[in-house]
Design a protein around this motif. Structure first.
Motif: not given
Length: 64
Positions: A58-64, A7-8
């Protein structure tokens, strides 16, 4: 291995859209048979993945 239902987790937020933009989005939802929420999420995910980084930022954080 046993079957487990994943479940997300979701969070509620409120956003304001112009009437014109909302009408365009609702028309797409009607054509594609998807919810307004799903379209909004897909649009934001796409925009974030295609966003150009500014020099020195700064680089954007990756999407999970």
């Amino acid at each position: 291995m046993a079957f487990r239902v994943e479940k997300e987790e979701y969070v509620n937020r409120t956003f304001r859209f112009s009437k014109k933009l909302l009408a365009q989005m609702e028309a797409v939802c009607d054509q594609k048979h998807i919810s307004l929420n799903r379209l909004t999420v897909q649009c934001i995910e796409y925009a974030l993945s295609e966003m150009e980084e500014e020099p020195g930022a700064p680089p954007a954080p990756p999407l999970k």
